[in-house]
Scaffold this active site. Structure first.
Site, mmCIF file in Angstrom:
data_model
loop_
_atom_site.group_PDB
_atom_site.id
_atom_site.type_symbol
_atom_site.label_atom_id
_atom_site.label_comp_id
_atom_site.label_asym_id
_atom_site.label_seq_id
_atom_site.Cartn_x
_atom_site.Cartn_y
_atom_site.Cartn_z
ATOM 1 N N LYS A 1 47.691 41.708 35.719
ATOM 2 C CA LYS A 1 46.414 42.421 35.842
ATOM 3 C C LYS A 1 46.733 43.744 36.519
ATOM 4 O O LYS A 1 47.028 43.790 37.718
ATOM 5 C CB LYS A 1 45.408 41.611 36.664
ATOM 6 C CG LYS A 1 44.050 42.274 36.722
ATOM 7 C CD LYS A 1 43.141 41.627 37.743
ATOM 8 C CE LYS A 1 42.108 42.623 38.199
ATOM 9 N NZ LYS A 1 41.427 42.189 39.414
ATOM 10 N N GLY B 1 33.899 44.043 44.809
ATOM 11 C CA GLY B 1 33.274 43.476 46.001
ATOM 12 C C GLY B 1 31.866 43.956 46.274
ATOM 13 O O GLY B 1 31.269 43.570 47.279
ATOM 14 N N ALA C 1 35.173 42.665 38.264
ATOM 15 C CA ALA C 1 34.724 43.341 39.482
ATOM 16 C C ALA C 1 33.242 43.681 39.509
ATOM 17 O O ALA C 1 32.666 44.079 38.515
ATOM 18 C CB ALA C 1 35.507 44.627 39.730
ATOM 19 N N GLY C 2 32.678 43.505 40.687
ATOM 20 C CA GLY C 2 31.327 43.984 40.952
ATOM 21 C C GLY C 2 30.212 42.989 40.699
ATOM 22 O O GLY C 2 29.052 43.283 41.006
ATOM 23 N N THR D 1 34.765 37.787 44.992
ATOM 24 C CA THR D 1 33.979 37.882 46.229
ATOM 25 C C THR D 1 32.650 37.128 46.146
ATOM 26 O O THR D 1 32.258 36.470 47.121
ATOM 27 C CB THR D 1 33.722 39.366 46.566
ATOM 28 O OG1 THR D 1 34.987 40.040 46.607
ATOM 29 C CG2 THR D 1 33.044 39.514 47.914
#
Lengths: 257, 65
Positions: A96, A157, A184-185, A207
């Protein structure tokens, strides 16, 4: 099944392994998520504590595929060297690829990313580039040999969900045959469901699960959301419209005025 | 000989990377190494000589997103 280079997986939920309250909770969350792919990293190991050895044993016991990242790398050289080191330790051609360009948003440096992807692709790596929704960058990454793309939903995050819906929809429409994983996010299972409903092939979450009050329960919730989103996509959602369209038949309505 | 190991100065006697890892407590550990910013594969550790002031990175699997 979702085909990612030479590997085929059933689960469309990839899970990050960082920021859990304990290794035991991480293990339970991976099982609750029914994740088959877990992201990992490389960090400095102390000859005294050897904490990485215990972590690696835990991951191997889970029987998942690992997707090593190059998190924290800000240059092509750092990312390529980290990829070389990861391949030796983890024994996988998967990487990644992250080349960070800006620290407040952790936005990828797409120029460095493309260059690193080209180098690693030529060396036989199967690159999963952490990128933006930019179409031109996506074209360049595919030309560099990438067969999977990982566009961000929002900054890592942040838990904001799909920030640029139009851009992501456009990306999906533009590359119908390329596996696209939202990375992500994401903050909520509904964000994950939305990504799958839009036709994205999978999501990577860390997260939102690890920092939830109950990570194991949240992992299960994400798993359900991903399944629901995928099923909805396959079922063919209706087009949205600006005005009402009665669902109850109009013909046969009684005249009662 | 003093070398910088993961950002901290360490004193060691071993002349090569393989011996230094042993001396620093990494025996049988799953780690990957870089010397002065360059990846050194396991098969090259024995033949990789160390010099005063070298920067050694010893990395292991860790949590990641």
């Amino acid at each position: 099944m979702l085909q990612l280079y030479q590997g085929a997986v059933r689960s469309r939920l990839l899970l990050g392994s960082a920021r859990y309250p304990s290794p035991a909770v991480l293990a339970q969350a991976v099982r609750a998520a029914r994740a088959e792919i877990v992201t990992v990293s490389l960090r400095r190991e102390s000859g005294g504590e050897r904490s990485g050895q215990a972590f690696w044993s835990l991951i191997r016991e889970l029987g998942v595929r690992v997707l090593p990242n190059t998190a924290g790398c800000h240059s092509v050289k750092e990312a390529v060297t980290t990829a070389h080191m990861a391949r030796e330790v983890f024994g996988t051609p998967w990487i990644k690829l992250e080349v960070i360009g800006e620290d407040d948003t952790l936005q990828p440096d797409v120029f460095g990313l493309t260059e690193a992807a080209r180098i690693l692709g030529a060396e036989g790596y199967e690159v999963f580039p952490y990128t933006t929704e930019d179409l031109v960058v996506a074209e360049k990454l595919l030309a560099a040999g990438c067969r999977v793309l990982m566009p961000w939903g929002a900054p890592i995050g942040s838990g904001r969900g799909l920030n640029n819906l139009l851009g992501l929809r456009t990306l999906r429409a533009h590359f119908p045959g390329v596996p696209l994983i939202i990375d992500a996010g994401l903050g909520l299972p509904s964000h994950a469901a939305q990504a799958l409903e839009l036709g994205f092939d999978a999501v990577l979450v860390n997260t939102a699960v690890a920092q939830a009050a109950d990570p194991v329960k949240m992992a299960a919730a994400f798993a359900q959301a991903v399944e629901a989103g995928r099923a909805a996509c396959e079922a063919g959602p209706i087009e949205s419209r600006d005005f009402a369209s009665p669902s109850t038949p109009v013909p046969g309505t009684a005249l009662l005025r | 000989m003093k070398i910088l190991v993961n950002g901290a100065w360490r004193e060691g006697r071993a002349a090569n990377l393989s011996g230094m890892l042993e001396e620093l407590g990494y025996r049988d550990a799953v780690v990957s190494t870089a010397l002065n910013g360059e990846f050194v594969p396991v098969r090259e550790r024995e033949a990789t000589a160390l010099r005063e002031g070298d920067r050694l990175e010893v990395l292991a699997p860790m949590q990641g997103g």
